[in-house]
Design a protein around this motif. Structure first.
Motif, PDB file in Angstrom:
ATOM      1  N   ILE A  22      -2.879   8.152 -13.549  1.00  0.00           N
ATOM      2  CA  ILE A  22      -3.176   7.887 -12.138  1.00  0.00           C
ATOM      3  C   ILE A  22      -4.322   6.886 -12.033  1.00  0.00           C
ATOM      4  O   ILE A  22      -4.255   5.933 -11.257  1.00  0.00           O
ATOM      5  CB  ILE A  22      -3.522   9.200 -11.389  1.00  0.00           C
ATOM      6  N   GLU A  23      -5.346   7.092 -12.826  1.00  0.00           N
ATOM      7  CA  GLU A  23      -6.492   6.178 -12.805  1.00  0.00           C
ATOM      8  C   GLU A  23      -6.067   4.762 -13.206  1.00  0.00           C
ATOM      9  O   GLU A  23      -6.446   3.779 -12.562  1.00  0.00           O
ATOM     10  CB  GLU A  23      -7.595   6.689 -13.724  1.00  0.00           C
ATOM     11  N   LYS A  24      -5.244   4.647 -14.246  1.00  0.00           N
ATOM     12  CA  LYS A  24      -4.774   3.330 -14.686  1.00  0.00           C
ATOM     13  C   LYS A  24      -3.954   2.645 -13.603  1.00  0.00           C
ATOM     14  O   LYS A  24      -4.108   1.446 -13.350  1.00  0.00           O
ATOM     15  CB  LYS A  24      -3.928   3.474 -15.955  1.00  0.00           C
ATOM     16  N   ILE A  25      -3.089   3.408 -12.950  1.00  0.00           N
ATOM     17  CA  ILE A  25      -2.237   2.829 -11.911  1.00  0.00           C
ATOM     18  C   ILE A  25      -3.072   2.336 -10.739  1.00  0.00           C
ATOM     19  O   ILE A  25      -2.842   1.248 -10.212  1.00  0.00           O
ATOM     20  CB  ILE A  25      -1.181   3.862 -11.456  1.00  0.00           C
ATOM     21  N   LEU A  26      -4.049   3.148 -10.321  1.00  0.00           N
ATOM     22  CA  LEU A  26      -4.899   2.729  -9.198  1.00  0.00           C
ATOM     23  C   LEU A  26      -5.706   1.491  -9.554  1.00  0.00           C
ATOM     24  O   LEU A  26      -5.872   0.591  -8.722  1.00  0.00           O
ATOM     25  CB  LEU A  26      -5.825   3.873  -8.777  1.00  0.00           C
TER      26      LEU A  26
ATOM     27  N   PHE B 150       0.830  -1.202   0.000  1.00  0.00           N
ATOM     28  CA  PHE B 150       0.000   0.000   0.000  1.00  0.00           C
ATOM     29  C   PHE B 150       0.864   1.252   0.000  1.00  0.00           C
ATOM     30  O   PHE B 150       0.601   2.206  -0.731  1.00  0.00           O
ATOM     31  CB  PHE B 150      -0.912  -0.038   1.232  1.00  0.00           C
ATOM     32  N   SER B 151       1.929   1.249   0.797  1.00  0.00           N
ATOM     33  CA  SER B 151       2.775   2.442   0.902  1.00  0.00           C
ATOM     34  C   SER B 151       3.419   2.800  -0.432  1.00  0.00           C
ATOM     35  O   SER B 151       3.556   3.974  -0.763  1.00  0.00           O
ATOM     36  CB  SER B 151       3.847   2.248   1.970  1.00  0.00           C
ATOM     37  N   VAL B 152       3.782   1.792  -1.218  1.00  0.00           N
ATOM     38  CA  VAL B 152       4.376   2.063  -2.530  1.00  0.00           C
ATOM     39  C   VAL B 152       3.355   2.734  -3.443  1.00  0.00           C
ATOM     40  O   VAL B 152       3.673   3.697  -4.147  1.00  0.00           O
ATOM     41  CB  VAL B 152       4.909   0.757  -3.173  1.00  0.00           C
ATOM     42  N   TRP B 153       2.114   2.257  -3.397  1.00  0.00           N
ATOM     43  CA  TRP B 153       1.081   2.847  -4.254  1.00  0.00           C
ATOM     44  C   TRP B 153       0.743   4.266  -3.820  1.00  0.00           C
ATOM     45  O   TRP B 153       0.487   5.128  -4.662  1.00  0.00           O
ATOM     46  CB  TRP B 153      -0.170   1.975  -4.279  1.00  0.00           C
ATOM     47  N   VAL B 154       0.774   4.532  -2.520  1.00  0.00           N
ATOM     48  CA  VAL B 154       0.509   5.895  -2.046  1.00  0.00           C
ATOM     49  C   VAL B 154       1.587   6.839  -2.568  1.00  0.00           C
ATOM     50  O   VAL B 154       1.292   7.903  -3.118  1.00  0.00           O
ATOM     51  CB  VAL B 154       0.434   5.962  -0.498  1.00  0.00           C
ATOM     52  N   LYS B 155       2.850   6.438  -2.399  1.00  0.00           N
ATOM     53  CA  LYS B 155       3.952   7.311  -2.836  1.00  0.00           C
ATOM     54  C   LYS B 155       3.957   7.504  -4.348  1.00  0.00           C
ATOM     55  O   LYS B 155       4.169   8.619  -4.828  1.00  0.00           O
ATOM     56  CB  LYS B 155       5.288   6.751  -2.352  1.00  0.00           C
ATOM     57  N   LYS B 156       3.697   6.438  -5.081  1.00  0.00           N
ATOM     58  CA  LYS B 156       3.679   6.533  -6.541  1.00  0.00           C
ATOM     59  C   LYS B 156       2.531   7.438  -7.011  1.00  0.00           C
ATOM     60  O   LYS B 156       2.711   8.288  -7.886  1.00  0.00           O
ATOM     61  CB  LYS B 156       3.522   5.132  -7.137  1.00  0.00           C
ATOM     62  N   THR B 157       1.371   7.290  -6.415  1.00  0.00           N
ATOM     63  CA  THR B 157       0.214   8.113  -6.781  1.00  0.00           C
ATOM     64  C   THR B 157       0.446   9.566  -6.384  1.00  0.00           C
ATOM     65  O   THR B 157       0.109  10.486  -7.146  1.00  0.00           O
ATOM     66  CB  THR B 157      -1.069   7.567  -6.123  1.00  0.00           C
ATOM     67  N   LEU B 158       1.044   9.783  -5.222  1.00  0.00           N
ATOM     68  CA  LEU B 158       1.359  11.148  -4.788  1.00  0.00           C
ATOM     69  C   LEU B 158       2.298  11.820  -5.773  1.00  0.00           C
ATOM     70  O   LEU B 158       2.080  12.978  -6.171  1.00  0.00           O
ATOM     71  CB  LEU B 158       1.981  11.138  -3.392  1.00  0.00           C
ATOM     72  N   TYR B 159       3.321  11.116  -6.181  1.00  0.00           N
ATOM     73  CA  TYR B 159       4.275  11.667  -7.147  1.00  0.00           C
ATOM     74  C   TYR B 159       3.567  12.050  -8.445  1.00  0.00           C
ATOM     75  O   TYR B 159       3.795  13.127  -8.996  1.00  0.00           O
ATOM     76  CB  TYR B 159       5.394  10.657  -7.413  1.00  0.00           C
ATOM     77  N   LEU B 160       2.678  11.188  -8.910  1.00  0.00           N
ATOM     78  CA  LEU B 160       1.940  11.496 -10.148  1.00  0.00           C
ATOM     79  C   LEU B 160       0.980  12.668  -9.949  1.00  0.00           C
ATOM     80  O   LEU B 160       0.788  13.476 -10.868  1.00  0.00           O
ATOM     81  CB  LEU B 160       1.183  10.267 -10.639  1.00  0.00           C
ATOM     82  N   CYS B 161       0.379  12.791  -8.768  1.00  0.00           N
ATOM     83  CA  CYS B 161      -0.498  13.936  -8.488  1.00  0.00           C
ATOM     84  C   CYS B 161       0.286  15.239  -8.518  1.00  0.00           C
ATOM     85  O   CYS B 161      -0.206  16.261  -9.001  1.00  0.00           O
ATOM     86  CB  CYS B 161      -1.187  13.775  -7.129  1.00  0.00           C
ATOM     87  N   ILE B 162       1.507  15.192  -8.007  1.00  0.00           N
ATOM     88  CA  ILE B 162       2.366  16.379  -8.056  1.00  0.00           C
ATOM     89  C   ILE B 162       2.668  16.749  -9.504  1.00  0.00           C
ATOM     90  O   ILE B 162       2.605  17.915  -9.886  1.00  0.00           O
ATOM     91  CB  ILE B 162       3.661  16.143  -7.244  1.00  0.00           C
TER      92      ILE B 162
END
Length: 166
Positions: free
Chosen positions: A97-101, A73-85
């Motif tokens: 972001i949608e595809k990754i989630l 879960f922590s990896v997905w949070v950090k990866k999604t956060l980076y993409l949101c930035i």
């Protein structure tokens, strides 16, 4: 006494599964989903039942089952956060972001957990950011998350994400 304790635990697992089935039925589901991609109480019950059955049958080989080759879960949070930035400057990244989630998690609930974790980090720096609503679509929630991320300094976000999700 050990066998008696194992029987009591088995009965408690049966009762707990009955509770879950009842709750799912009240929510409109027809069965407990045991093949989901997160560590749910249902999966933990199933593992506990397997452990007890192995022990009852005399198997002393009770090693932990190997974990699936799945990112945490922590990896997905950090990866999604980076993409949101990154999405602050490039709105096309929203689709990524949608595809990754969706790749990371099948259930909407789990996809939202990642976005909620990001908004929670943002909220620590800016209390005026309201939490996500579960009534939103995934696309709306991603847009909302990008807006929340844009209100907080990038370095602060990344530092806090690293601290929380090692």
């Amino acid at each position: 006494r050990r066998r008696e304790a194992l029987n009591i635990i088995s009965n408690l697992i049966d009762i707990q599964e009955t509770l879950y089935k009842t709750l799912y039925a009240l929510a409109g589901a027809t069965e407990i989903v045991k093949s989901v991609d997160t560590d749910t109480p249902e999966i933990r019950l199933q593992k506990l039942r397997e452990w007890i059955n192995n022990y009852k049958s005399g198997s002393k080989n009770l090693k932990k089952q190997p974990k699936e080759n799945r990112k945490s879960f922590s990896v997905w949070v950090k990866k999604t956060l980076y993409l949101c930035i990154k999405a602050k400057n490039d709105p096309n990244i929203m689709d990524d972001i949608e595809k990754i989630l969706k790749k990371a998690y099948k259930r909407k609930y789990d996809q939202f957990r990642v976005l909620l974790a990001i908004v929670d980090i943002c909220k620590e720096f800016d209390q005026d950011i309201p939490m996500l609503s579960v009534d939103m679509s995934l696309n709306e929630a991603i847009k909302y998350c990008i807006v929340a991320v844009s209100k907080v300094p990038e370095n602060s976000l990344l530092r806090e994400a690293k601290r929380r999700y090692k």
